[in-house]
Structures are given as structure tokens and as C-alpha cells.
Scaffold this motif. Structure first.
Motif, short mmCIF file in Angstrom:
data_model
loop_
_atom_site.label_atom_id
_atom_site.label_comp_id
_atom_site.label_asym_id
_atom_site.label_seq_id
_atom_site.Cartn_x
_atom_site.Cartn_y
_atom_site.Cartn_z
N THR A 84 0.76 -1.04 -0.11
CA THR A 84 0.07 -0.11 0.05
C THR A 84 0.85 1.27 0.06
O THR A 84 2.06 1.29 0.12
N VAL A 85 0.17 2.33 -0.46
CA VAL A 85 1.02 3.67 -0.27
C VAL A 85 0.11 4.65 0.68
O VAL A 85 -0.87 4.81 0.47
N GLN A 86 0.93 5.12 1.43
CA GLN A 86 0.15 5.86 2.48
C GLN A 86 1.36 7.14 2.96
O GLN A 86 2.36 6.89 2.68
N LYS A 136 2.55 -2.63 -8.41
CA LYS A 136 3.93 -2.63 -7.81
C LYS A 136 4.97 -2.43 -8.83
O LYS A 136 6.03 -2.00 -8.71
N ASP A 137 4.44 -2.68 -10.13
CA ASP A 137 5.63 -2.66 -11.20
C ASP A 137 5.54 -1.24 -11.90
O ASP A 137 6.60 -0.60 -12.15
N THR A 138 4.54 -0.51 -11.66
CA THR A 138 4.20 0.82 -12.40
C THR A 138 4.10 1.85 -11.74
O THR A 138 4.40 3.05 -12.29
N ALA A 139 3.52 1.89 -10.61
CA ALA A 139 3.33 2.91 -9.52
C ALA A 139 4.45 3.50 -9.19
O ALA A 139 5.39 2.55 -8.55
N LEU A 140 4.76 4.63 -9.30
CA LEU A 140 5.88 5.53 -8.53
C LEU A 140 5.62 6.16 -7.54
O LEU A 140 4.98 7.16 -7.48
N TYR A 141 6.27 6.10 -6.25
CA TYR A 141 6.12 6.89 -4.91
C TYR A 141 7.32 6.92 -4.33
O TYR A 141 8.54 6.26 -4.67
#
Length: 311
Positions: free
Chosen positions: A171-173, A200-205
Motif C-alpha cells: 500500500t501507499v500511505q 507494484k511494477d508501474t506505480a511510482l512513489y
């Protein structure tokens, strides 16, 4: 630290009827995830899953990790695990004509009271890491990707950060103690702002990393003049140490109260300094590890923080 109790390849011959030609089946692949506390011992499982190969004549069972026992367990024993031990491990059991490949992911964790969570983005800029890159980045900092519980405890302890980052569950928080418009809205109460699971492959954070208590000593290396990055690395080596990592400086600051109002190079190419006692010209409003940036490594403007591991 990985320690193989016995690194060997074992062959086990099983008697059976002869067979002139056998077609080799594709390998069976299994996977598992194992958690371990920092500094503890852990066993990575690797077991023979099938015993149906008796009809193929003289069959050799070969295992790449460690000595087999009577229960056909070829597990890998690791002692005093460190953050660098986090990652994927493969065990291949060759049982005559049948191969079994097992993939084990080891995640080294710390407790909620003996470590520190810190946000991180690389020199390439904010929001530039997919999940795999974020995991590798934390390990390179002597840390692991923080769990939800660890970030929650850090938020309760006052962590406020208005940039979203990966957590270990995918997750992203991000934690907000002082609600404001650019950070989830001023009408929402304090808490963890949750973007939910992301690709998990394409999202960037960015990422929230977690590191535990030091097993060594972080210190400011007194030098007669300021250093470039390469000079800083060499200066620590000349002092029988290594240039400190970001996880080292956060651990020393949070868990040991380390305080130094001098900006110094760290191993990732960033320049930071730890302030436990806020004062004029030295983080006057809060205790924090202050971030100067990722300056040109040829710039001769900073000192260096070194780290010497326990012998």
C-alpha cells in the motif's frame, strides 16, 4: 549476516527398477515468505515435496544449500540476520528426473519500539520508485520497507510527512499529525492518509524505511578541510570505517540522541545532519535529521559521517 552451517551438494541414491528413457518434467516451483527480527536466527525452508520418483531407477537427489536431514529438509540456516539479508532466495532440489525450485522471500523486521521510521526519496527525485526499487533502496540504506504498524507507531510519536510512500504490504500511505489543505485536506483529522494498494511494477512513489538500533558506532570524522564525496568515502576507509548510511544516522539520532550541527556526506550521496536538541541555526523548531540535498559530488563543501561496525 548469512551463515551457511554446511554448504554442500548431497547425492542420495534410491534403488528402483531400470527405465531406458525418461522424459524430464518441468520443474515444480513453490514460494514462501519468511519474517525474521533483526539480529535473530532464521531458517529458510527448502523441502522435498514429492516422493514419487522411486520408479526411475538410480536417482540422485541434489540440494544446493545445506546438508539433508532424515526428514528430507534442506533448509538454509542464517544467524544474526541483518538488513542486507532481506531479499529473494532460491533453493533447487534435483531429485533424479524431477526438479523442485522453491523461492523464499526473507523480510527482516525490527520491533515497534527499538527502531525508527524515516521517509526517503532518491537523488533522481520524488515519486520515482516502484515497489521493487523501493525495497532495494531501503536495504541499501541499512533498513527495510516499513510496515503499516511501524508507520502507525511513528505517526503516534509525531511523524508528519506530506509525501506518499510505499509500505511493506504494497500500500501507499503517509502520516499527518497537523492536517492542512495540501496534505489530504484541512477538514480531515490527523492520521495515516491511505492510497491503498498500488501496482507494484508501474506505480511510482517515495518509500518509508525502517531501521533498528546500531550494531556499531556512528561519528563525525574530524578533518582539517571540507571534502568531496570521493574524498569523504576514502577518509572513512582510512579511519578503518565506512561512510555512514542514511539508516545509520537516523538510528543514532532517534535511539541514541546523537546531535551534531554539521552537514556531512552519507553513502547515498546525500548531505544531512542530526539534531536532537533544536536551537538557533540548528533546526530551531524541531528535532530532526535535517536534509541538505544531493549536491554535486565534486563539491568540496561538507564533512562526513562515518560508521564503524562492532568487531
Amino acid at each position: 549476516m548469512m551463515s551457511l552451517l554446511c554448504i554442500t551438494i548431497i547425492s542420495l541414491t534410491l534403488a528402483g527398477s531400470a527405465y531406458s528413457r525418461v522424459m524430464t518434467p518441468p520443474p515444480f516451483q513453490a514460494s514462501a515468505k519468511v519474517f525474521a527480527d533483526l539480529g535473530a536466527n532464521v531458517t529458510l525452508p527448502c523441502r522435498l515435496l514429492s516422493k514419487d520418483s522411486m520408479s526411475f531407477g538410480h536417482i540422485g537427489i541434489r540440494v544446493k544449500w545445506t546438508k539433508e536431514t532424515d526428514d528430507e529438509d534442506a533448509s538454509l540456516v542464517m544467524t544474526d540476520v541483518s538488513m542486507e539479508d532481506t531479499g529473494k532466495y532460491h533453493c533447487e532440489i534435483i531429485n533424479g528426473m524431477e526438479d523442485t525450485v522453491q523461492e523464499i522471500f526473507l523480510e527482516v523486521q525490527g520491533g515497534l519500539t527499538d527502531g525508527v521510521v524515516f521517509p526517503y526519496f532518491p537523488a533522481s527525485g520524488r515519486y520515482d520508485m516502484n515497489f521493487e526499487t523501493a525495497m532495494q533502496t531501503c536495504v541499501s540504506l541499512d533498513a527495510v520497507v516499513a510496515s503499516y504498524d511501524q508507520l502507525y507507531e511513528a505517526w503516534k510519536d509525531g511523524l508528519d510527512w506530506c509525501n506518499a510512500g510505499w509500505l511493506s504490504d504494497g500500500t501507499v500511505q503517509y502520516p499527518i499529525t497537523k492536517p492542512r489543505e495540501p496534505c489530504g485536506g484541512s477538514n480531515n483529522g490527523p492520521g495515516l492518509r491511505n492510497y491503498g494498494p498500488r501496482d507494484k511494477d508501474t506505480a511510482l512513489y517515495d518509500v518509508f524505511c525502517y531501521t533498528s538500533a546500531l550494531k556499531g558506532h556512528l561519528y563525525w570524522l574530524v578533518q582539517p578541510e571540507r571534502l568531496t564525496f570521493d574524498e569523504a568515502v576514502q577518509a572513512c576507509l582510512d579511519d578503518d570505517a565506512e561512510i555512514a548510511k542514511v539508516g545509520h544516522i537516523y538510528s543514532a539520532w532517534k535511539l541514541e540522541g546523537y546531535d551534531r550541527c554539521d552537514a556531512g556526506w552519507l553513502a547515498d550521496g546525500s548531505v544531512r545532519y542530526p539534531i536532537s536538541r533544536p536551537r538557533k541555526n540548528c533546526s530551531p523548531t524541531e528535532a530532526a535529521v535535517r536534509f541538505v540535498g544531493f549536491p554535486d559530488k565534486s563539491q568540496k563543501s561538507y564533512g562526513v559521517y562515518c560508521y564503524k561496525a562492532q568487531q
